[in-house]
Scaffold this motif. Structure first.
Motif, PDB file in Angstrom:
ATOM      1  N   MET A 158      56.306  36.047  33.393  1.00 47.36           N
ATOM      2  CA  MET A 158      55.046  35.384  33.020  1.00 47.36           C
ATOM      3  C   MET A 158      53.870  36.320  33.280  1.00 47.36           C
ATOM      4  SD  MET A 158      55.448  31.415  34.306  1.00 47.36           S
ATOM      5  CE  MET A 158      55.813  31.860  36.014  1.00 47.36           C
ATOM      6  N   SER A 159      52.845  36.223  32.449  1.00 42.64           N
ATOM      7  CA  SER A 159      51.655  37.037  32.629  1.00 42.64           C
ATOM      8  C   SER A 159      50.562  36.221  33.309  1.00 42.64           C
ATOM      9  CB  SER A 159      51.161  37.558  31.274  1.00 42.64           C
ATOM     10  OG  SER A 159      50.859  36.480  30.411  1.00 42.64           O
ATOM     11  N   VAL A 160      49.610  36.913  33.895  1.00 44.40           N
ATOM     12  CA  VAL A 160      48.522  36.263  34.618  1.00 44.40           C
ATOM     13  C   VAL A 160      47.568  35.595  33.623  1.00 44.40           C
ATOM     14  CG1 VAL A 160      46.516  36.644  36.086  1.00 44.40           C
ATOM     15  CG2 VAL A 160      48.669  37.803  36.595  1.00 44.40           C
ATOM     16  N   LEU A 161      47.300  34.312  33.835  1.00 50.55           N
ATOM     17  CA  LEU A 161      46.355  33.578  32.992  1.00 50.55           C
ATOM     18  C   LEU A 161      44.962  33.614  33.593  1.00 50.55           C
ATOM     19  CD1 LEU A 161      45.792  31.685  30.582  1.00 50.55           C
ATOM     20  CD2 LEU A 161      46.322  29.766  32.112  1.00 50.55           C
ATOM     21  N   MET A 162      44.871  33.362  34.905  1.00 50.33           N
ATOM     22  CA  MET A 162      43.561  33.377  35.566  1.00 50.33           C
ATOM     23  C   MET A 162      43.670  34.065  36.924  1.00 50.33           C
ATOM     24  SD  MET A 162      43.125  29.332  36.563  1.00 50.33           S
ATOM     25  CE  MET A 162      42.742  28.910  34.874  1.00 50.33           C
ATOM     26  N   GLU A 163      42.603  34.770  37.242  1.00 53.41           N
ATOM     27  CA  GLU A 163      42.567  35.509  38.502  1.00 53.41           C
ATOM     28  C   GLU A 163      41.175  35.389  39.112  1.00 53.41           C
ATOM     29  OE1 GLU A 163      43.983  39.878  40.141  1.00 53.41           O
ATOM     30  OE2 GLU A 163      43.156  39.716  38.125  1.00 53.41           O
ATOM     31  N   LEU A 164      41.121  34.864  40.335  1.00 56.85           N
ATOM     32  CA  LEU A 164      39.865  34.727  41.075  1.00 56.85           C
ATOM     33  C   LEU A 164      39.916  35.646  42.283  1.00 56.85           C
ATOM     34  CD1 LEU A 164      40.390  31.961  39.553  1.00 56.85           C
ATOM     35  CD2 LEU A 164      38.921  30.910  41.277  1.00 56.85           C
ATOM     36  N   ARG A 165      38.832  36.389  42.491  1.00 59.76           N
ATOM     37  CA  ARG A 165      38.737  37.272  43.642  1.00 59.76           C
ATOM     38  C   ARG A 165      37.388  37.086  44.325  1.00 59.76           C
ATOM     39  NH1 ARG A 165      43.172  36.984  43.501  1.00 59.76           N
ATOM     40  NH2 ARG A 165      44.778  38.503  42.966  1.00 59.76           N
ATOM     41  N   GLU A 166      37.445  36.630  45.588  1.00 53.15           N
ATOM     42  CA  GLU A 166      36.235  36.429  46.399  1.00 53.15           C
ATOM     43  C   GLU A 166      35.190  35.590  45.660  1.00 53.15           C
ATOM     44  OE1 GLU A 166      35.376  37.248  49.618  1.00 53.15           O
ATOM     45  OE2 GLU A 166      37.507  37.697  49.832  1.00 53.15           O
ATOM     46  N   LEU A 167      35.665  34.563  44.956  1.00 55.34           N
ATOM     47  CA  LEU A 167      34.758  33.743  44.150  1.00 55.34           C
ATOM     48  C   LEU A 167      33.856  32.899  45.051  1.00 55.34           C
ATOM     49  CD1 LEU A 167      34.483  33.298  41.006  1.00 55.34           C
ATOM     50  CD2 LEU A 167      35.409  31.038  41.460  1.00 55.34           C
ATOM     51  N   GLN A 168      32.568  32.900  44.730  1.00 56.19           N
ATOM     52  CA  GLN A 168      31.582  32.158  45.511  1.00 56.19           C
ATOM     53  C   GLN A 168      30.755  31.259  44.594  1.00 56.19           C
ATOM     54  OE1 GLN A 168      29.399  35.461  47.140  1.00 56.19           O
ATOM     55  NE2 GLN A 168      30.614  35.521  49.015  1.00 56.19           N
ATOM     56  N   LYS A 169      30.426  30.092  45.116  1.00 55.06           N
ATOM     57  CA  LYS A 169      29.452  29.225  44.462  1.00 55.06           C
ATOM     58  C   LYS A 169      28.599  28.602  45.558  1.00 55.06           C
ATOM     59  CE  LYS A 169      27.303  27.272  41.088  1.00 55.06           C
ATOM     60  NZ  LYS A 169      26.536  28.100  40.126  1.00 55.06           N
ATOM     61  N   TRP A 170      27.336  29.024  45.607  1.00 59.32           N
ATOM     62  CA  TRP A 170      26.403  28.562  46.629  1.00 59.32           C
ATOM     63  C   TRP A 170      25.278  27.776  45.971  1.00 59.32           C
ATOM     64  CZ3 TRP A 170      25.493  33.449  50.213  1.00 59.32           C
ATOM     65  CH2 TRP A 170      26.723  33.869  50.732  1.00 59.32           C
ATOM     66  N   TYR A 171      24.815  26.753  46.679  1.00 61.29           N
ATOM     67  CA  TYR A 171      23.702  25.928  46.200  1.00 61.29           C
ATOM     68  C   TYR A 171      22.591  25.937  47.250  1.00 61.29           C
ATOM     69  CZ  TYR A 171      27.158  24.023  42.941  1.00 61.29           C
ATOM     70  OH  TYR A 171      28.125  23.882  41.974  1.00 61.29           O
ATOM     71  N   PRO A 172      21.338  26.106  46.816  1.00 58.82           N
ATOM     72  CA  PRO A 172      20.240  26.048  47.795  1.00 58.82           C
ATOM     73  C   PRO A 172      20.093  24.648  48.372  1.00 58.82           C
ATOM     74  CG  PRO A 172      19.383  26.128  45.546  1.00 58.82           C
ATOM     75  CD  PRO A 172      20.864  26.339  45.448  1.00 58.82           C
TER      76      PRO A 172
END
Length: 231
Positions: free
Chosen positions: A1-15
């Motif tokens: 199987m091949s890679v469909l999605m790859e996340l690396r050090e993903l950030q989501k910040w809100y003030p």
């Protein structure tokens, strides 16, 4: 199987006030084509924020997300919209059916936005309704259907454009146990037919139905469980 999605050090910040809320704080995750992955965590853990990132509904604050090799952060809204239409089928806890449209018309809607001709659109929508066992309810409005039937209609809408990826956010959350079990069995069948399935849940019993479970807490992946034998 091949890679469909790859996340690396993903950030989501809100003030928030003078500081920030780190909804996602360095998530690493790789999903291959054809996998069935459940993502579990308590309320406020960041799992719905992660779903929005995976579904290209929101842009990350930092880190990297590649979907089918494409760097999502580099795409504009038109490009993101194209990826959502082409690649992803969404299933939500709240169904999100339009009350004034029949089941068939609801399922046709994403095909309309893809500018698929009317006859082909109708054929694809009827095929999707038949796949979820609701061809006999095609002309019913959402209010004329049970919760389980509404969710199956929502699944038909998600699969009608034939996306390779299905993202399901608490798909059994508004259903009784029997209807929830039917929805899970349907989603599992869709996975066995070759689709990639990622399902967000807070329920350990639901999470255990997948070969792989990712546990998220405080915006981070803290554990992964892989199962050789499925329940």
């Amino acid at each position: 199987m091949s890679v469909l999605m790859e996340l690396r050090e993903l950030q989501k910040w809100y003030p928030q006030g003078d500081g920030v809320v780190k909804a996602l704080d360095g998530v690493d995750l790789t999903v291959e084509e054809g996998e069935f992955v459940t993502i579990i965590g308590p309320s406020g853990s960041g799992k719905s924020t992660l779903m929005n990132q995976l579904g290209c509904l929101d842009q990350p604050t930092g880190g990297h997300y590649r979907l089918e090799g494409e760097d999502v952060a580099s795409l504009n809204e038109e490009q993101l919209s194209h990826i959502r239409r082409k690649t992803i089928g969404f299933v939500f806890q709240g169904f999100h059916l339009l009350p004034g449209l029949t089941a068939l018309e609801n399922v046709e809607l994403p095909l309309y936005y893809q500018r698929i001709p009317a006859l082909e659109r109708r054929r694809m929508a009827l095929e999707a309704l038949d796949r979820v066992g609701l061809s006999h309810r095609a002309e019913h409005l959402p209010a004329q259907m049970s919760g389980g039937q509404q969710q199956r209609t929502a699944i038909a809408r998600a699969i009608a454009p034939r996306p390779p990826l299905i993202l399901a956010d608490e798909p059994t959350g508004n259903l009784d146990r029997q209807a929830g079990a039917q929805i899970m069995e349907l989603l599992r069948q869709l996975w066995q037919e070759g689709r990639t399935l990622i399902l967000i849940t807070h329920d350990p019993d639901i999470a255990a139905k997948a070969p792989r479970t990712v546990v998220i807490r405080d915006g981070r992946v803290v554990e992964e469980v892989r199962r050789d034998q499925m329940p």
